[in-house]
Write a protein that holds these residues in place. Sequence first.
Motif, short mmCIF file in Angstrom:
data_model
loop_
_atom_site.label_atom_id
_atom_site.label_comp_id
_atom_site.label_asym_id
_atom_site.label_seq_id
_atom_site.Cartn_x
_atom_site.Cartn_y
_atom_site.Cartn_z
N ARG A 1 47.35 -32.26 19.28
CA ARG A 1 46.34 -31.74 20.22
C ARG A 1 46.95 -30.72 21.17
O ARG A 1 46.33 -29.69 21.46
CB ARG A 1 45.74 -32.91 21.01
CG ARG A 1 44.49 -32.50 21.79
CD ARG A 1 43.84 -33.70 22.43
NE ARG A 1 44.48 -34.09 23.67
CZ ARG A 1 44.18 -33.57 24.87
NH1 ARG A 1 43.27 -32.62 24.97
NH2 ARG A 1 44.79 -34.00 25.94
N GLY B 1 45.37 -27.28 20.93
CA GLY B 1 44.24 -27.38 21.86
C GLY B 1 44.16 -26.38 22.99
O GLY B 1 43.25 -26.46 23.82
N ALA C 1 36.64 -25.87 22.72
CA ALA C 1 37.03 -27.27 22.51
C ALA C 1 36.58 -27.76 21.14
O ALA C 1 37.31 -28.50 20.45
CB ALA C 1 36.44 -28.16 23.61
N THR D 1 38.94 -25.91 18.45
CA THR D 1 40.33 -26.40 18.45
C THR D 1 40.40 -27.89 18.10
O THR D 1 41.31 -28.32 17.39
CB THR D 1 40.99 -26.16 19.82
OG1 THR D 1 40.18 -26.75 20.85
CG2 THR D 1 41.15 -24.68 20.10
N GLY D 2 39.43 -28.65 18.58
CA GLY D 2 39.41 -30.08 18.27
C GLY D 2 39.17 -30.33 16.80
O GLY D 2 39.80 -31.21 16.19
N GLN E 1 39.36 -33.32 23.01
CA GLN E 1 39.17 -31.91 23.39
C GLN E 1 37.84 -31.71 24.12
O GLN E 1 37.77 -31.00 25.13
CB GLN E 1 39.23 -31.01 22.15
CG GLN E 1 40.62 -30.71 21.65
CD GLN E 1 41.43 -29.88 22.63
OE1 GLN E 1 42.16 -30.41 23.45
NE2 GLN E 1 41.29 -28.56 22.55
N SER F 1 38.19 -33.18 27.55
CA SER F 1 39.01 -32.31 28.40
C SER F 1 38.21 -31.11 28.90
O SER F 1 38.36 -30.68 30.04
CB SER F 1 40.24 -31.82 27.64
OG SER F 1 41.09 -32.90 27.33
N SER G 1 49.76 -23.84 26.45
CA SER G 1 50.00 -24.78 25.35
C SER G 1 51.48 -25.03 25.14
O SER G 1 51.90 -26.13 24.80
CB SER G 1 49.37 -24.25 24.05
OG SER G 1 47.98 -24.39 24.07
#
Length: 499
Positions: A59, A63, A97, A100-101, A140, A143, A234
């Motif tokens: 992640r 992420g 999100a 990327t998730g 994600q 978040s 990241s």
Amino acid sequence: MSDNKNSYKKIFKTTSLFGTVHFINMVISVIRSKFLAIFIGAEGYGIYSLLNSTIELIRKAIGLNIETSGVKKISQANAEGELQNISVQANILLWIAVITGGVGSFFAIVFSNQLSVWTFGDYGKAIAIAWVGFTILIKQLTSAKTAIMQGMAKLNFLAKSSLYGNIIALLINLPLFYFFRLDAIVPAIIIASLLNYLCSLFYFRKINIKVTFYKPKKIFTDGKEVMLFGTLLSLSAFLPVLVNYLIQVFIRYKGDLNSVGLFSVGMVVINAYVGIIFTAMSTEYYPRLASFNKDKNLESEALNQQAIVSLLIIGPVIVLFLFFKEYIIHFLFSEKFVPVLPMLKWAILAMLFKAVSWSMGYIIIARADSKVFTKTAIGYNTLHLLLCVGGYYLDGLRGLGVGFCLFYLVHLIGNYMLVFFRYKIQLSVSLFKIFGITFILCSLSFLSSDIEHLVYKYLSFIVLFSLITYYSWVEINKRVDAVGFISKFTKRKRNNKDD
């Protein structure tokens, strides 16, 4: 002077809010950890920790660290009062999100066999990794929603979301561990992440941001700044998780899963119980710095205030934990986890250095200084890995604790040189004085906490804890007039009772 007091009051108010929530979460964690120690033992804790570390590694790599990168844009828009821009930035963040998730979950499932071999030494945990991989998408989305609430300064919603999610997860997961023991690890991880998402969704809907569909091209175009900054962050978010993962794998290689469990318990104590101040720091301090737009005077004032508050709060906590670490481990876990104490002693002292070094480190993040950020992220994390792995190789868990403490001392010195020479930010005389006194009292506690003669040991504790608590109280009262606040609060309660 009035503005200065107001700033301190705001910091203490946020610290109190998230300190209270964190304390309740800490109680929840105590209950969870205690029952996990009973139901699955140190070996089960090692499996639980390695699964979480593996998924978190993916992640953080993919992420874009949206829990931090998203806050910057939204907090700036919120400071300018641009409601339309806040909505746009929030939607972009949510769709980033999702993308990327989804990629992260797909990666975990497809490469579960390889991840199992790297982490556990065989294919035995491949199915478990694949199932837990679904939580990357869920986390994600959680978040993104919490970043939006944080950027909009909806800290009350953020606190409640975290609190209720943890409470409900505890009530559901404890029976699972009771009945299914080790087999409950994977379902418990999935359930906890799902419940935290549902709670964040509930409070996110209260801020009235309409979620709209965005074409991929528009997401990448309008979200370019968040993605670039997220890519930068990241590195900072991924490397510590990678280091933690590599340390755990190294411990499993040189020792066993039981040793991994002991290390993980030590980190739980440090991060969840001693590190209460860092929750407030990342929640209120960072968005405030991001809104200053590189004004070094405002940054300098905020840095000094945050570092002073951090020291005054964490000093008594360090002394308390140093003297009662044996009882804390027995109470939180069981006697099986006592071998972690030599590591824990050094790691607790390291939190004193971390309280100041983190305050300075957020300056680099808020300024989005990519050149320095990249170099320090790689340098610090490489040093962290070498010191901890080298320490464990030479002297087991105690050596690892020494390496951990040395790392945060170097981290403090390095960050001080950066903010002073590169950003021309001055640290106040008050900060140096408070750090010096707190360091002396914590060091004396470190030296006397293992005195074998119990009478001398607890006399030392009474003297040192009284001194550091009194000193912290006096310094806090200077800045927020705590005595006046308590007096007004008591008077108000008395008047309400008379009415």
